[in-house]
Design a protein around this motif. Structure first.
Motif, PDB file in Angstrom:
ATOM      1  N   UNK A   3      29.200  29.277  36.759  1.00  0.00           N
ATOM      2  CA  UNK A   3      29.577  30.685  36.928  1.00  0.00           C
ATOM      3  C   UNK A   3      28.454  31.506  37.550  1.00  0.00           C
ATOM      4  N   UNK A  57      26.053  30.798  44.462  1.00  0.00           N
ATOM      5  CA  UNK A  57      25.659  29.494  44.998  1.00  0.00           C
ATOM      6  C   UNK A  57      24.140  29.320  45.097  1.00  0.00           C
ATOM      7  N   UNK A  97      38.489  20.679  43.760  1.00  0.00           N
ATOM      8  CA  UNK A  97      37.995  21.424  42.600  1.00  0.00           C
ATOM      9  C   UNK A  97      36.608  21.996  42.865  1.00  0.00           C
ATOM     10  N   UNK A 114      36.965  24.987  45.106  1.00  0.00           N
ATOM     11  CA  UNK A 114      37.438  26.194  44.430  1.00  0.00           C
ATOM     12  C   UNK A 114      36.331  26.774  43.553  1.00  0.00           C
ATOM     13  N   UNK A 115      35.718  25.903  42.750  1.00  0.00           N
ATOM     14  CA  UNK A 115      34.761  26.409  41.755  1.00  0.00           C
ATOM     15  C   UNK A 115      33.559  27.077  42.419  1.00  0.00           C
ATOM     16  N   UNK A 116      33.114  26.520  43.564  1.00  0.00           N
ATOM     17  CA  UNK A 116      31.958  27.080  44.265  1.00  0.00           C
ATOM     18  C   UNK A 116      32.363  28.128  45.305  1.00  0.00           C
ATOM     19  N   UNK A 117      33.655  28.503  45.327  1.00  0.00           N
ATOM     20  CA  UNK A 117      34.150  29.502  46.281  1.00  0.00           C
ATOM     21  C   UNK A 117      33.923  29.061  47.738  1.00  0.00           C
ATOM     22  N   UNK A 173      39.514  26.766  51.053  1.00  0.00           N
ATOM     23  CA  UNK A 173      40.613  25.800  51.010  1.00  0.00           C
ATOM     24  C   UNK A 173      40.592  24.970  52.288  1.00  0.00           C
ATOM     25  N   UNK A 218      32.181  20.871  38.985  1.00  0.00           N
ATOM     26  CA  UNK A 218      33.597  20.425  38.891  1.00  0.00           C
ATOM     27  C   UNK A 218      34.202  20.685  37.529  1.00  0.00           C
ATOM     28  N   UNK A 219      33.772  20.278  36.367  1.00  0.00           N
ATOM     29  CA  UNK A 219      32.598  19.550  35.924  1.00  0.00           C
ATOM     30  C   UNK A 219      32.920  18.145  35.441  1.00  0.00           C
ATOM     31  N   UNK A 272      48.250  21.744  44.263  1.00  0.00           N
ATOM     32  CA  UNK A 272      48.408  23.172  43.972  1.00  0.00           C
ATOM     33  C   UNK A 272      47.722  24.034  45.034  1.00  0.00           C
ATOM     34  N   UNK A 273      46.529  23.614  45.437  1.00  0.00           N
ATOM     35  CA  UNK A 273      45.767  24.440  46.376  1.00  0.00           C
ATOM     36  C   UNK A 273      46.481  24.531  47.732  1.00  0.00           C
ATOM     37  N   UNK A 300      49.585  26.764  47.301  1.00  0.00           N
ATOM     38  CA  UNK A 300      49.197  28.180  47.274  1.00  0.00           C
ATOM     39  C   UNK A 300      48.911  28.671  48.689  1.00  0.00           C
ATOM     40  N   UNK A 307      50.545  28.845  41.639  1.00  0.00           N
ATOM     41  CA  UNK A 307      50.067  28.049  42.772  1.00  0.00           C
ATOM     42  C   UNK A 307      51.167  27.112  43.254  1.00  0.00           C
ATOM     43  N   UNK A 350      53.834  28.665  45.159  1.00  0.00           N
ATOM     44  CA  UNK A 350      53.364  29.524  46.260  1.00  0.00           C
ATOM     45  C   UNK A 350      53.597  31.009  45.970  1.00  0.00           C
ATOM     46  N   UNK A 410      39.262  28.350  38.333  1.00  0.00           N
ATOM     47  CA  UNK A 410      39.106  27.910  39.726  1.00  0.00           C
ATOM     48  C   UNK A 410      39.793  28.877  40.697  1.00  0.00           C
ATOM     49  N   UNK A 455      37.781  31.984  41.119  1.00  0.00           N
ATOM     50  CA  UNK A 455      36.535  31.712  41.846  1.00  0.00           C
ATOM     51  C   UNK A 455      36.817  31.516  43.332  1.00  0.00           C
ATOM     52  N   UNK A 510      32.096  32.759  43.051  1.00  0.00           N
ATOM     53  CA  UNK A 510      31.844  31.686  42.082  1.00  0.00           C
ATOM     54  C   UNK A 510      31.478  32.199  40.694  1.00  0.00           C
TER      55      UNK A 510
END
Lengths: 433, 433
Positions: A80, A83, A273, A276-279, A282, A305-306, A319-320, A323, B276, B279, B319, B322, B327
């Motif tokens: 959280x 970067x 993942x 997404x988590x690190x922004x 996509x 990730x984790x 899902x990504x 979306x 997600x 959509x 996620x 973020x 992030x």
């Protein structure tokens, strides 16, 4: 000679319509010799052992096409954060403290988690790769190993030397379970000249390249400022793409970039993942697949990730895209392909990723006799949208059972967990007092 | 009188800094009487039973603030389709065939899955809610039940009558485990006049409203065309918000909408995986939390997810924010709050969602002695970014153990799975031949 028969629901990943609700697989030593409906192929097959698992799905072992296994030691150490502070103040100082033995135990921990979540093969990039090789050989899994090469760092030359040594020592080890690639870290951490030397050396040994490409907008900006091009254009101009290349991430691509990747048959390791988590963004997976580019799935390291759970990664990948694109994007079977047969192609492995005669017996069984898997309308949809790491019951690699009834047979899991705990806490203590 | 002592790592969710690595909880009948460090509170507590689980985390049971439980029967029945064909050709024809008994068994299946994944309370919206109540009472879980009300449908009046009957029959049943809300489906399926009658009746009984709001851009467009306003503005004008309201989804909101929701203390049920997969979009959770709006987590129905696993939902919630924001958005502890204490507030339940003296003993234990939970730097990060449904070992609701060592004690899981399988396949057969 070992001869094993598995009776289960069989999803061989040889095509979207191929599924045996009551199926069987015959395995001789390290290879699959027959797959079909129950009773159709086993008649004259004398077995040492029969697995009767009518409520399990047997499918190819999952393939993690991009990870830094030993980074399990950093799991939930720093989250959280933005970067750059995350890297500068947390990740890099921690990694600087890691010894060869820490890397061994961190990798062993990663492999324990991978086995438990159904991953049989990984493409790893890190340092002290002979320790990674040791852990993989003991665990009985399969791996492609790449020594991470930061050309602009103080150890660029030594690392390149080690990459060559790794090849000579481990290419084909463990009865072919180990392969080696060269791992130049990224276009912003290696000069053009260094990348070309890496490529020449990889070519001379006949092995491929594993590299981070176009992961963040910062990278795009940096390369654009330095070279006046996109990272993909720059690597293409350097001649890096004329062979087997795994490009990890590829989040930010132009249409021209994608054409370059397609023309050069570059394979992509997609890490939804982590992205997404690190922004990071996509990745345009739908467009890459439209160009018939081979895309595999990866977890990245456990610090971003984790976990190393490819079931979660499959779900997030679908899902990504849904979306970003629409609800029909990246349907379940295509996601499963990314985690199996396309993952194998990404890694240049020709005889894993499918359950078919002549293929290596790398497979897992998933326990479907649980509430979340009823009713059973679609096994592919269940595996992608419902399943989780804890559902894997059995893992076989190279014809050997390495996990049975969720118990890992090849590593001392308690010892691995305790060593990882002690070592990670020691490093944190050194850094933070 | 029942007196239970649990020794474990304790994450009471009473504040971000409260965690007992070696903790204990004393439970008397249905309520928690003490929580603290090991040895600090149990000295004079005579117990019938002690759970010694030093490698488990004990935390509040998870709260699913929006679901349609019986839709487990449609799990993986239809995926990867555009929204309208999915609804028109798949979901609605299937639901039309569902009998009261189908709803009972579908709900029982959902509850089995919820218990196994650590969910102790749900807010449900469906039909034949007395069958849902029956399943919840047998399972020993907690639920808030809302009869779905489609005012524009042929059964709008009958459903409203049933909603009142449900209240009179089940409000406070099961020693307070059941509560009732009114469930007008959405502003586009109920007229303004109907919504006002629902609201008046809910007010007269002193119960809240559970409604879908601003889920898709199509809905925004439809309400804009019909009423010249956003759905939130329209519901505000109708006076729907003057009391306890759970607004599910809230994906597409203007700044003015968010101000209206904040001013009226409307609670939000956030369903990131459904949003997600279908959509629908990314709900502005970060902005809602900035306005101190109470946000809980939901899974939506199993036809649009396809599981009821709040661990996965927590990870996806983090996620997704973020990816959308940065992030640092929606850090782990805030996500855990959404799934526990904020979930309870969303449902208007004042004595669940935290482990504190006087609170109901609704709690779960999560088995942390597994490779993916080492090293143990941050338990909140582990629970959000690493854990999966299969990690839950123990579930207690209202002071009664309803799952132990992953075995559900209150329902016949095999029977439930088989009935669900038979009934779902029967309906599919009737529809598709």
């Amino acid at each position: 000679m070992s001869r094993i028969l598995i009776r289960a629901m069989v999803l061989p990943m040889t095509g979207p319509d191929v599924f045996y609700p009551h199926g069987e697989i015959c395995i001789e030593n390290d290879r699959i010799v027959a797959v079909g409906a129950e009773g159709s192929v086993s008649e004259n097959f004398k077995t040492d052992r029969v697995f009767n698992l009518p409520n399990d799905v047997v499918m190819p072992g999952l393939i993690n096409t991009h990870t830094h296994a030993a980074m399990t030691l950093l799991r939930s150490y720093a989250d959280d954060l933005p970067l750059m502070p995350w890297l500068n103040e947390k990740v890099w100082p921690f990694e600087d403290k890691m010894t060869e033995q820490d890397i061994y135990w961190g990798t062993a921990l990663a492999i324990c988690e991978m086995i438990r979540s159904g991953t049989t093969t990984m493409l790893d990039m890190y340092a002290s790769m002979e320790k990674v090789a040791e852990a993989v050989l003991q665990a009985g899994t399969r791996a492609v190993l790449s020594r991470g090469l930061i050309g602009n760092g103080p150890n660029g030359e030594r690392a390149l030397q080690e990459a060559g040594d790794l090849f000579h020592q481990y290419q084909g080890a463990g009865g072919g379970r180990l392969k080696v690639m060269f791992g130049p870290h990224a276009p912003y951490t290696c000069s053009g000249e260094y990348l070309q030397r890496v490529k020449a050396q990889a070519d001379s040994l006949g092995v491929g390249i594993h590299i981070h490409v176009a992961e963040t907008l910062d990278e795009i900006k940096m390369i654009q400022e330095q070279y006046g091009k996109t990272p993909v254009e720059w690597l293409d101009e350097l001649g890096l793409f004329g062979g087997h290349v795994v490009a990890a991430h590829c989040v930010h691509l132009t249409a021209k970039d994608m054409d370059i990747l397609a023309r050069n048959h570059v394979c992509i390791a997609h890490n939804p993942e982590s992205n997404m988590k690190l922004n990071s963004g996509t990745a345009p997976i739908t467009e890459l697949l439209d160009r018939e580019i081979v895309v595999g799935l990866g977890t990245d390291g456990a610090s971003s990730n984790n976990n190393l759970d490819l079931f979660g990664e499959m779900r997030t990948a679908a899902f990504q895209q849904k979306l970003q694109v629409n609800s029909t994007a990246l349907p379940a079977y295509k996601v499963l392909e990314m985690a199996t047969v396309k993952g194998a192609r990404t890694l240049g492995l020709e005889d894993v990723g499918m359950l078919a005669p002549g293929f290596k017996a790398d497979l897992i069984t998933v326990d479907m006799d649980q509430p979340h898997f009823y009713p059973r309308f679609s096994i592919p949809a269940h595996l992608v949208y419902v399943a989780h790491a804890g559902d894997v019951r059995t893992v076989m690699v190279d014809g050997k059972v390495i996990m049975e009834e969720r118990k890992i047979l090849t590593l001392d899991v308690n010892k691995v967990c305790q060593e990882a705990e002690i070592r990670a806490k020691r490093i944190a203590q050194e850094l933070n007092g």
